[in-house]
Design an enzyme around this catalytic site. Sequence first.
Site, short mmCIF file in Angstrom:
data_model
loop_
_atom_site.label_atom_id
_atom_site.label_comp_id
_atom_site.label_asym_id
_atom_site.label_seq_id
_atom_site.Cartn_x
_atom_site.Cartn_y
_atom_site.Cartn_z
N TYR A 1 -8.49 -6.54 5.87
CA TYR A 1 -7.93 -5.89 7.05
C TYR A 1 -7.28 -4.59 6.62
O TYR A 1 -6.50 -4.58 5.66
CB TYR A 1 -6.90 -6.81 7.70
CG TYR A 1 -6.17 -6.21 8.88
CD1 TYR A 1 -6.80 -6.05 10.11
CD2 TYR A 1 -4.84 -5.84 8.78
CE1 TYR A 1 -6.13 -5.51 11.20
CE2 TYR A 1 -4.15 -5.30 9.86
CZ TYR A 1 -4.80 -5.14 11.06
OH TYR A 1 -4.13 -4.61 12.15
N ASP B 1 -6.74 -0.36 -1.06
CA ASP B 1 -5.78 -0.49 0.03
C ASP B 1 -4.61 -1.33 -0.47
O ASP B 1 -4.67 -2.56 -0.50
CB ASP B 1 -6.43 -1.13 1.26
CG ASP B 1 -5.45 -1.22 2.43
OD1 ASP B 1 -4.24 -0.94 2.22
OD2 ASP B 1 -5.89 -1.59 3.55
N LYS C 1 4.33 -0.39 4.15
CA LYS C 1 5.28 -1.51 3.98
C LYS C 1 6.43 -1.17 3.03
O LYS C 1 7.38 -0.51 3.43
CB LYS C 1 4.53 -2.77 3.54
CG LYS C 1 3.50 -3.22 4.60
CD LYS C 1 2.97 -4.60 4.37
CE LYS C 1 1.81 -4.96 5.27
NZ LYS C 1 2.15 -5.50 6.57
N1 HOZ Z 1 -0.77 -7.04 10.54
C1 HOZ Z 1 0.39 -7.78 10.13
C2 HOZ Z 1 0.03 -8.95 9.30
N2 HOZ Z 1 -0.89 -8.72 8.25
C3 HOZ Z 1 1.21 -8.23 11.29
C4 HOZ Z 1 2.03 -7.15 11.85
C5 HOZ Z 1 3.08 -7.62 12.88
O1 HOZ Z 1 2.74 -8.36 13.77
O2 HOZ Z 1 4.23 -7.24 12.78
#
Ligand code: HOZ
Length: 432
Positions: A149, A244, A272
Amino acid sequence: MAILKMSHQKSQQIFEAAQSLMPGGVNSPARAFGSVGGTPLVIDRGEGAYIYDVDGNRLIDYIQSWGPMILGHKHPSVVASVEAALTKGFSFGAPTEGENELAELIIAAVKSVEKVRLVNSGTEATMSAIRLARGFTGRDVIVKFAGNYHGHVDSLLVAAGSSAATLAVPNSPGVTAGTSQDTLILTYNDSEGVRQAFEQHGSRIAGVIFEPVVGNMGCVIPDREFLQTLRDCTTASGAVLIFDEVMTGFRVAYGGAQQLWEITPDLTTLGKIVGGGMPIGAYGGRADIMDHVLPAGKVFQAGTLSGNPIACAAGSATLRELRDNSPYEYLETLGDKLTSGLQQAASAAGQNCCIQRVGSMMTLFFNPGPVRCWEDAAESDTEKFGRYFWGLINNGIYMPCSQYEALFISAAHTEEDIQATIDAARSTLASL
Ligand code: HOZ
């Protein structure tokens, strides 16, 4: 399935009110607890390894904002740095010294990064990195791996992991066939598949983007051969290799997964942790590639809030703390204790689970494993995972609400927190 034993009334009221305000009541789908049933806890505040919901429940937090809070919530030096920045103003849309500081910290830490551009999210970082790979090579095709992802970039939102897999939209409506026609999807850890793709399409491949430890189909670890094949094939064909590291950067090692695996990519995406909990993203790499970005070059990318002073202050304070008081050995000790404790608890309960971990990111799969690619991950018993999730919540443990996510340990967690988690998992696993 979702039987919550603790008080949850205020969370439920707020989440109900949110339904008419935001789609599904949330601003990011994973938060709605869609795959585990029930309704989410509404969080009031965080402190170190703990979060407190609006009903006053305290939970040991293994989401840590889906990764950024490696120092735990409200680390004093991050708070002090943000407070100092706040007194100067929030955003200027002009250069600030704080951007230099964060860029220097990133460049010093991440071996492949000679120049970096700060953006506002991991999605922006990956979107910009693939545009740059295409602009630099003059080619169209991007290779990605099923179950990886890279944020909600249209052309990468095919066979996607994380919430896209959890909520059964790995190929989202709204992503046109035209947008994704230049995305080639391969199987993670399949070196032969990579070699064949390059034999057939090598001259059209602009870049390969992948998670060098996958967090978004649960925690999945790349083989050495797979990593080397990616490096060799991209080098031979002149394609751009993109790590990534939005999740793994400053998480699995100070220098990211590329330090751990000793493979040097051409470009790296970050997010992050580099924002210390504030919205940020970054992409960087070889100077000769980065100099194709506007205004040095012609590949367009811009943003009003890019390099935001408050985000830079939080990010720099976090990286300084990680550099000067390295928590990585401690995180490894905690991760090891949690892995063996959960493994023993699962075996004692007769559960056929496998646990995969790199440093402080890990996943307990309801699947005998090993999980090496999306097809393996998809065989997990997600219904059982949902019951496990709620069992843990009832015991004060807050885990990611999907089988297809990794949990994160922070430097604020203690051995006692880990033991409490193992004890909670033991009783929960025995009850499934
Ligand atoms: N895409 C995030 C987990 N891999 C979640 C982001 C969120 O819902 O804060």
